[in-house]
Design a protein around this motif. Structure first.
Motif, PDB file in Angstrom:
ATOM      1  N   ILE A 184       0.835  -1.209   0.000  1.00 31.36           N
ATOM      2  CA  ILE A 184       0.000   0.000   0.000  1.00 31.36           C
ATOM      3  C   ILE A 184       0.867   1.255   0.000  1.00 31.36           C
ATOM      4  N   GLU A 185       1.914   1.253   0.829  1.00 26.70           N
ATOM      5  CA  GLU A 185       2.816   2.410   0.886  1.00 26.70           C
ATOM      6  C   GLU A 185       3.501   2.637  -0.464  1.00 26.70           C
ATOM      7  N   LEU A 186       3.916   1.563  -1.108  1.00 25.97           N
ATOM      8  CA  LEU A 186       4.561   1.680  -2.415  1.00 25.97           C
ATOM      9  C   LEU A 186       3.586   2.209  -3.464  1.00 25.97           C
ATOM     10  N   ALA A 187       2.362   1.707  -3.445  1.00 24.36           N
ATOM     11  CA  ALA A 187       1.359   2.159  -4.413  1.00 24.36           C
ATOM     12  C   ALA A 187       1.099   3.653  -4.266  1.00 24.36           C
ATOM     13  N   GLU A 188       0.989   4.112  -3.038  1.00 23.16           N
ATOM     14  CA  GLU A 188       0.728   5.539  -2.793  1.00 23.16           C
ATOM     15  C   GLU A 188       1.921   6.398  -3.205  1.00 23.16           C
ATOM     16  N   SER A 189       3.129   5.933  -2.914  1.00 16.31           N
ATOM     17  CA  SER A 189       4.333   6.690  -3.252  1.00 16.31           C
ATOM     18  C   SER A 189       4.521   6.802  -4.770  1.00 16.31           C
ATOM     19  N   ILE A 190       4.365   5.684  -5.474  1.00 18.34           N
ATOM     20  CA  ILE A 190       4.527   5.681  -6.928  1.00 18.34           C
ATOM     21  C   ILE A 190       3.447   6.528  -7.593  1.00 18.34           C
ATOM     22  N   SER A 191       2.227   6.399  -7.108  1.00 21.70           N
ATOM     23  CA  SER A 191       1.118   7.179  -7.668  1.00 21.70           C
ATOM     24  C   SER A 191       1.361   8.678  -7.515  1.00 21.70           C
ATOM     25  N   LYS A 192       1.841   9.072  -6.345  1.00 18.97           N
ATOM     26  CA  LYS A 192       2.067  10.499  -6.071  1.00 18.97           C
ATOM     27  C   LYS A 192       3.207  11.058  -6.920  1.00 18.97           C
ATOM     28  N   LYS A 193       4.310  10.316  -7.023  1.00 21.02           N
ATOM     29  CA  LYS A 193       5.482  10.823  -7.751  1.00 21.02           C
ATOM     30  C   LYS A 193       5.231  10.905  -9.250  1.00 21.02           C
ATOM     31  N   HIS A 194       4.598   9.877  -9.812  1.00 22.33           N
ATOM     32  CA  HIS A 194       4.439   9.805 -11.265  1.00 22.33           C
ATOM     33  C   HIS A 194       3.062  10.277 -11.748  1.00 22.33           C
ATOM     34  N   LYS A 195       2.230  10.700 -10.788  1.00 26.78           N
ATOM     35  CA  LYS A 195       0.888  11.219 -11.115  1.00 26.78           C
ATOM     36  C   LYS A 195       0.089  10.211 -11.953  1.00 26.78           C
ATOM     37  N   ILE A 196       0.110   8.983 -11.442  1.00 24.57           N
ATOM     38  CA  ILE A 196      -0.684   7.929 -12.076  1.00 24.57           C
ATOM     39  C   ILE A 196      -1.426   7.146 -10.982  1.00 24.57           C
ATOM     40  N   GLU A 197      -2.447   6.474 -11.387  1.00 23.10           N
ATOM     41  CA  GLU A 197      -3.176   5.606 -10.462  1.00 23.10           C
ATOM     42  C   GLU A 197      -2.791   4.162 -10.753  1.00 23.10           C
ATOM     43  N   VAL A 224       2.330   0.057 -15.598  1.00 23.16           N
ATOM     44  CA  VAL A 224       1.338   0.826 -16.348  1.00 23.16           C
ATOM     45  C   VAL A 224       0.227   1.255 -15.396  1.00 23.16           C
ATOM     46  N   GLY A 225      -0.042   2.564 -15.396  1.00 23.19           N
ATOM     47  CA  GLY A 225      -1.120   3.105 -14.575  1.00 23.19           C
ATOM     48  C   GLY A 225      -1.983   4.040 -15.401  1.00 23.19           C
ATOM     49  N   ILE A 226      -2.938   4.640 -14.731  1.00 29.99           N
ATOM     50  CA  ILE A 226      -3.822   5.589 -15.398  1.00 29.99           C
ATOM     51  C   ILE A 226      -3.360   7.010 -15.094  1.00 29.99           C
ATOM     52  N   ASP A 227      -3.034   7.758 -16.129  1.00 32.71           N
ATOM     53  CA  ASP A 227      -2.547   9.128 -15.982  1.00 32.71           C
ATOM     54  C   ASP A 227      -3.603   9.997 -15.293  1.00 32.71           C
ATOM     55  N   ASP A 228      -3.186  10.739 -14.247  1.00 34.66           N
ATOM     56  CA  ASP A 228      -4.119  11.573 -13.496  1.00 34.66           C
ATOM     57  C   ASP A 228      -4.748  12.665 -14.352  1.00 34.66           C
ATOM     58  N   ASN A 229      -4.007  13.183 -15.317  1.00 28.94           N
ATOM     59  CA  ASN A 229      -4.493  14.294 -16.125  1.00 28.94           C
ATOM     60  C   ASN A 229      -5.308  13.841 -17.337  1.00 28.94           C
ATOM     61  N   SER A 230      -4.775  12.914 -18.102  1.00 29.79           N
ATOM     62  CA  SER A 230      -5.436  12.510 -19.344  1.00 29.79           C
ATOM     63  C   SER A 230      -6.431  11.369 -19.172  1.00 29.79           C
ATOM     64  N   GLY A 231      -6.255  10.592 -18.082  1.00 29.30           N
ATOM     65  CA  GLY A 231      -7.120   9.438 -17.880  1.00 29.30           C
ATOM     66  C   GLY A 231      -6.766   8.268 -18.781  1.00 29.30           C
ATOM     67  N   PRO A 233      -3.895   5.255 -20.232  1.00 27.23           N
ATOM     68  CA  PRO A 233      -2.817   4.421 -19.696  1.00 27.23           C
ATOM     69  C   PRO A 233      -1.455   5.091 -19.886  1.00 27.23           C
ATOM     70  N   LYS A 234      -0.611   4.972 -18.893  1.00 22.66           N
ATOM     71  CA  LYS A 234       0.713   5.588 -18.941  1.00 22.66           C
ATOM     72  C   LYS A 234       1.736   4.598 -18.376  1.00 22.66           C
ATOM     73  N   LYS A 235       2.820   4.382 -19.145  1.00 23.31           N
ATOM     74  CA  LYS A 235       3.863   3.466 -18.723  1.00 23.31           C
ATOM     75  C   LYS A 235       5.031   4.246 -18.140  1.00 23.31           C
ATOM     76  N   VAL A 236       5.472   3.842 -16.945  1.00 27.74           N
ATOM     77  CA  VAL A 236       6.610   4.508 -16.306  1.00 27.74           C
ATOM     78  C   VAL A 236       7.630   3.462 -15.854  1.00 27.74           C
ATOM     79  N   THR A 237       8.865   3.918 -15.708  1.00 28.62           N
ATOM     80  CA  THR A 237       9.944   3.045 -15.236  1.00 28.62           C
ATOM     81  C   THR A 237      10.213   3.341 -13.766  1.00 28.62           C
ATOM     82  N   ILE A 238      10.245   2.285 -12.949  1.00 28.60           N
ATOM     83  CA  ILE A 238      10.493   2.417 -11.514  1.00 28.60           C
ATOM     84  C   ILE A 238      11.835   1.778 -11.195  1.00 28.60           C
TER      85      ILE A 238
END
Length: 333
Positions: A184-197, A224-231, A233-238
């Motif tokens: 849960i902590e990782l999900a919240e941290s990654i979501s906040k930094k990369h602005k994805i869900e 791959v998450g959902i971009d907060d702005n565009s809604g 899918p957005k792929k990011v490298t962790i």
């Protein structure tokens, strides 16, 4: 009294060991239920429920009836365990006796709830035992000579910390620090930094792929998450460097809890712990470098038990044949 089953009904996974057969079931402790009028209709359990996460409508819920070491719903816990016992073809006659493995800090109310769940599932005699004692036996140290062992079992939803002597817990507690908490902590941290869900399941995958406590061990993974702005899918490298602060904070909190327990011990007990060190089991022991990292934090020897995630249930299963020892552990809890 002879026991045929060892059952660990955890907040993340349910494990069942059957005498003479071994580990016969490992499933997520999950229920999928839909709201139908004023009632809830169960749709799936375990892995089938897990596959539906993030894919259901607003009237369908996926949850665990066990949380924080407590039975949140006897009804749902019963239906879930009935399903799992059906998969291993539970014998109805004669009824199979079982021991339930529980956290060290479990309440009397939860013990009674688990016994009720067992009876409603058609089990025979049900007894409650602390899983951390079986973790101690997995350390291969002599348990019947007055030596005190300090065990730390990092489970899915809780971490057990206990000092054990002569099959009895001297000091023990359960803290809400486990693999699920870390996910849960990782999900919240990654979501906040990369602005994805992202889902907690995706964060768990990242944890399993690139977590490390080894300095200079830089790993990467894609998510791959959902971009907060565009809604969209957005792929990011962790990178492992990115998630290290979360892992570090987790271990820091765990170290505080361990040191608090040690400080409550008598000088003789503390001497045993200092001599032999701390023994650690649990799924998180798979993370590279954990042993040395904890040693540096605690300034004490740390011993990682092989196959740490399954250590308690496997040892409990092996000891089902030793009726007298099982009874002694039950009476001391």
């Amino acid at each position: 009294m002879k026991f045929n089953l060892a059952i660990e009904l955890g907040g993340v996974n349910t494990l069942i060991f059957r005498k003479d057969q071994g580990l016969v079931l490992k499933e997520p402790s999950l229920v999928c239920a839909s709201c139908v009028g004023d009632q809830y209709e169960i749709k799936a359990f375990g892995y089938d429920a897990e596959k539906l996460q993030g894919k259901t409508n607003d009237t369908t819920y996926i949850f665990s009836p066990i949380s924080g070491g407590e039975v949140k719903s006897v009804d749902y816990a019963t239906e879930m365990l009935k399903d799992y016992l059906g998969k291993i073809k539970l014998r109805k006659f004669p009824k199979e006796n079982a021991i339930f493995l529980v956290p060290a800090g479990v309440s009397d109310e939860t013990k009674e709830d688990l016994k009720k769940v067992g009876k409603l599932c058609g089990l025979g005699k049900v007894e409650i035992v602390p899983s951390v004692v079986f973790s101690a036996y997995a350390s291969n140290l002599p348990m019947g000579v007055g030596k005190t062992i300090m065990m730390v079992h990092m489970g899915g939803s809780l971490t057990d910390i206990a000092t054990i002597n002569m099959n009895s817990i001297i000091k023990g507690s359960s803290v809400e620090l486990g693999g699920r908490f870390l996910d849960i902590e990782l999900a919240e941290s990654i979501s906040k930094k990369h602005k994805i869900e992202i889902s907690v399941a995706s964060a768990k995958k990242i944890k399993e792929e690139i977590s490390t406590f080894i300095e200079g061990d830089s790993r990467t993974s894609h998510i791959v998450g959902i971009d907060d702005n565009s809604g969209k899918p957005k792929k990011v490298t962790i990178s492992s460097d990115e998630i290290f602060p979360i892992l570090n904070n987790f271990i820091n909190e765990l170290v505080v809890a361990i040191e608090t327990t040690i400080n409550l011990c008598s000088p003789d007990v503390s001497k045993d712990i200092t001599t032999d060190g701390i023994f650690v089991t649990g799924g998180l022991t798979k993370i590279p470098g954990l042993e040395k990292f904890m040693e540096n934090k605690l300034q004490m020897k740390v011993n990682i038990i092989n196959d740490g995630e399954l250590a308690p249930i496997m040892m409990a299963g092996k000891m089902l044949s030793d009726t007298l020892l099982i009874q002694e552990i039950i009476e001391n809890f």
